[in-house]
Design a protein around this motif. Sequence first.
Motif, PDB file in Angstrom:
ATOM      1  N   TYR A 166       0.838  -1.197   0.000  1.00  0.00           N
ATOM      2  CA  TYR A 166       0.000   0.000   0.000  1.00  0.00           C
ATOM      3  C   TYR A 166       0.877   1.252   0.000  1.00  0.00           C
ATOM      4  CZ  TYR A 166      -3.872  -3.173   1.163  1.00  0.00           C
ATOM      5  OH  TYR A 166      -4.801  -4.176   1.149  1.00  0.00           O
ATOM      6  N   ASP A 167       0.372   2.283  -0.653  1.00  0.00           N
ATOM      7  CA  ASP A 167       1.171   3.486  -0.899  1.00  0.00           C
ATOM      8  C   ASP A 167       1.050   4.538   0.187  1.00  0.00           C
ATOM      9  OD1 ASP A 167       1.964   2.544  -3.521  1.00  0.00           O
ATOM     10  OD2 ASP A 167      -0.098   2.969  -4.133  1.00  0.00           O
ATOM     11  N   ALA A 168      -0.016   4.495   0.966  1.00  0.00           N
ATOM     12  CA  ALA A 168      -0.277   5.508   1.990  1.00  0.00           C
ATOM     13  C   ALA A 168      -1.255   4.925   2.979  1.00  0.00           C
ATOM     14  CB  ALA A 168      -0.844   6.780   1.359  1.00  0.00           C
ATOM     15  N   ILE A 169      -1.448   5.641   4.080  1.00  0.00           N
ATOM     16  CA  ILE A 169      -2.344   5.142   5.115  1.00  0.00           C
ATOM     17  C   ILE A 169      -3.159   6.278   5.718  1.00  0.00           C
ATOM     18  CG2 ILE A 169      -0.476   5.287   6.836  1.00  0.00           C
ATOM     19  CD1 ILE A 169      -1.789   2.956   8.322  1.00  0.00           C
ATOM     20  N   VAL A 170      -4.423   5.997   5.943  1.00  0.00           N
ATOM     21  CA  VAL A 170      -5.249   6.795   6.843  1.00  0.00           C
ATOM     22  C   VAL A 170      -5.600   5.871   7.997  1.00  0.00           C
ATOM     23  CG1 VAL A 170      -7.357   8.128   7.177  1.00  0.00           C
ATOM     24  CG2 VAL A 170      -6.192   8.177   4.963  1.00  0.00           C
ATOM     25  N   GLY A 171      -5.218   6.253   9.209  1.00  0.00           N
ATOM     26  CA  GLY A 171      -5.412   5.398  10.376  1.00  0.00           C
ATOM     27  C   GLY A 171      -6.429   5.974  11.329  1.00  0.00           C
ATOM     28  N   LEU A 172      -7.371   5.147  11.775  1.00  0.00           N
ATOM     29  CA  LEU A 172      -8.408   5.563  12.717  1.00  0.00           C
ATOM     30  C   LEU A 172      -8.270   4.749  13.991  1.00  0.00           C
ATOM     31  CD1 LEU A 172      -9.843   5.190   9.625  1.00  0.00           C
ATOM     32  CD2 LEU A 172     -11.625   6.473  10.804  1.00  0.00           C
ATOM     33  N   ALA A 173      -8.245   5.447  15.119  1.00  0.00           N
ATOM     34  CA  ALA A 173      -8.119   4.765  16.409  1.00  0.00           C
ATOM     35  C   ALA A 173      -8.881   5.560  17.460  1.00  0.00           C
ATOM     36  CB  ALA A 173      -6.652   4.620  16.802  1.00  0.00           C
ATOM     37  N   GLY A 174      -9.243   4.883  18.567  1.00  0.00           N
ATOM     38  CA  GLY A 174     -10.076   5.560  19.546  1.00  0.00           C
ATOM     39  C   GLY A 174      -9.760   5.269  20.990  1.00  0.00           C
ATOM     40  N   CYS A 175      -8.692   4.522  21.269  1.00  0.00           N
ATOM     41  CA  CYS A 175      -8.460   4.106  22.648  1.00  0.00           C
ATOM     42  C   CYS A 175      -7.013   4.397  23.065  1.00  0.00           C
ATOM     43  CB  CYS A 175      -8.785   2.629  22.793  1.00  0.00           C
ATOM     44  SG  CYS A 175      -9.215   2.167  24.479  1.00  0.00           S
ATOM     45  N   ASP A 176      -6.755   4.238  24.357  1.00  0.00           N
ATOM     46  CA  ASP A 176      -5.510   4.720  24.948  1.00  0.00           C
ATOM     47  C   ASP A 176      -4.257   4.266  24.211  1.00  0.00           C
ATOM     48  OD1 ASP A 176      -7.226   5.758  26.779  1.00  0.00           O
ATOM     49  OD2 ASP A 176      -6.510   4.583  28.481  1.00  0.00           O
ATOM     50  N   LYS A 177      -4.149   2.987  23.927  1.00  0.00           N
ATOM     51  CA  LYS A 177      -2.929   2.465  23.307  1.00  0.00           C
ATOM     52  C   LYS A 177      -3.031   2.399  21.792  1.00  0.00           C
ATOM     53  CE  LYS A 177      -1.277   1.909  27.434  1.00  0.00           C
ATOM     54  NZ  LYS A 177      -2.467   2.218  28.242  1.00  0.00           N
ATOM     55  N   SER A 178      -4.257   2.428  21.264  1.00  0.00           N
ATOM     56  CA  SER A 178      -4.391   2.321  19.811  1.00  0.00           C
ATOM     57  C   SER A 178      -4.012   3.618  19.109  1.00  0.00           C
ATOM     58  CB  SER A 178      -5.803   1.887  19.426  1.00  0.00           C
ATOM     59  OG  SER A 178      -6.781   2.774  19.908  1.00  0.00           O
ATOM     60  N   LEU A 179      -4.249   4.766  19.733  1.00  0.00           N
ATOM     61  CA  LEU A 179      -3.843   6.024  19.100  1.00  0.00           C
ATOM     62  C   LEU A 179      -2.330   6.097  18.922  1.00  0.00           C
ATOM     63  CD1 LEU A 179      -6.791   6.855  20.436  1.00  0.00           C
ATOM     64  CD2 LEU A 179      -6.003   9.136  19.836  1.00  0.00           C
TER      65      LEU A 179
END
Length: 338
Positions: free
Chosen positions: A149-162
């Motif tokens: 993959y050429d790029a990333i958009v990352g979504l996270a919502g919790c203490d360690k995932s961000l």
Amino acid sequence: APGVSRLAPSRAAVYSVAGHETPGEEMHAMLKRKWDKSKLPSRHVTEGPARAPHRSYYYAMGLSADEIDQPFVGVATCWNEAAPCNIALARQAQAVKLGVKSASGTPREFTTITVTDGIAMGHEGMRSSLASREAIADTVELTMRGHGYDAIVGLAGCDKSLPGMMMAMVRLNTPSVFIDGGSILPGRAPQGADVPADFADRDLTVQDMFEAVGRHQGGTLSDAALAVLERVACPSAGACGGQFTANTMACVSEAIGLALMNSSGMPAPYESRDRYAEASGAAVMTLIEQNVRARDIVTRQSLENAARVVACTGGSTNAGLHLPAIAHEAGISFDLLD
């Protein structure tokens, strides 16, 4: 806040293109852009006769020839049903994908794990918490590298995932945009409920539940009142309602330059979050075009900026764990003393 620097000009320029402020003619050109994939990682899985078997898989998933010819953008989420901080991420990912598509990219959604402190703490499960940050960074890296993959958009919502998601972005050093899943809404006790007066007529959060447990253990809160409060304190999707680790790192994501300005502010259930998610998908395509990578953005100056924001907002001291870890992925020495 006083003493907090603004985002780097290179990133601000990206926002002006991707944040739905682009003139109509320019946006029309973006929709029709043609890509040279000769220097993009996805060329290894899409280009040339030898990659016909690879392309057959993409056709099996319904992609067109034009979509295969476009840059591939990983849309990574930490969605699961472990806790409310994660359950809105899949919805927001769909908006990200619309943004990627609007700017002539091909989104590829995938998920990774989350260990949620609010559920894990108080028992053996808390031993899994910090380790999950590394697992998130590792699994996102493996998925991105494994599929070119050429790029990333990352979504996270919790203490360690961000922090785990941001660590993966910096480690990969691809064009990257982060988006926080948003905070939970406050709760309220039902009118006339038999709860203590100081719980009866104000916003409630999970923090009030810890207070309620203490009172219950001290014999000043009944089983019935505790049952009422636990049913209303957390009424929606979203991260814990306070400037705890998740919301602190959401502020960090903007201050460090990986997230669109103001994208962390709206609560998780708000549909306005989806507009920011869509803009993030479009923004990452501009980063590909301009070859702006995560380590171009995450610098010592941006780390200092993030540390100031943590201090200015009374943020979680866990930022002292996570900022050095993000810095380490960029090869920058930045410790607790910094």
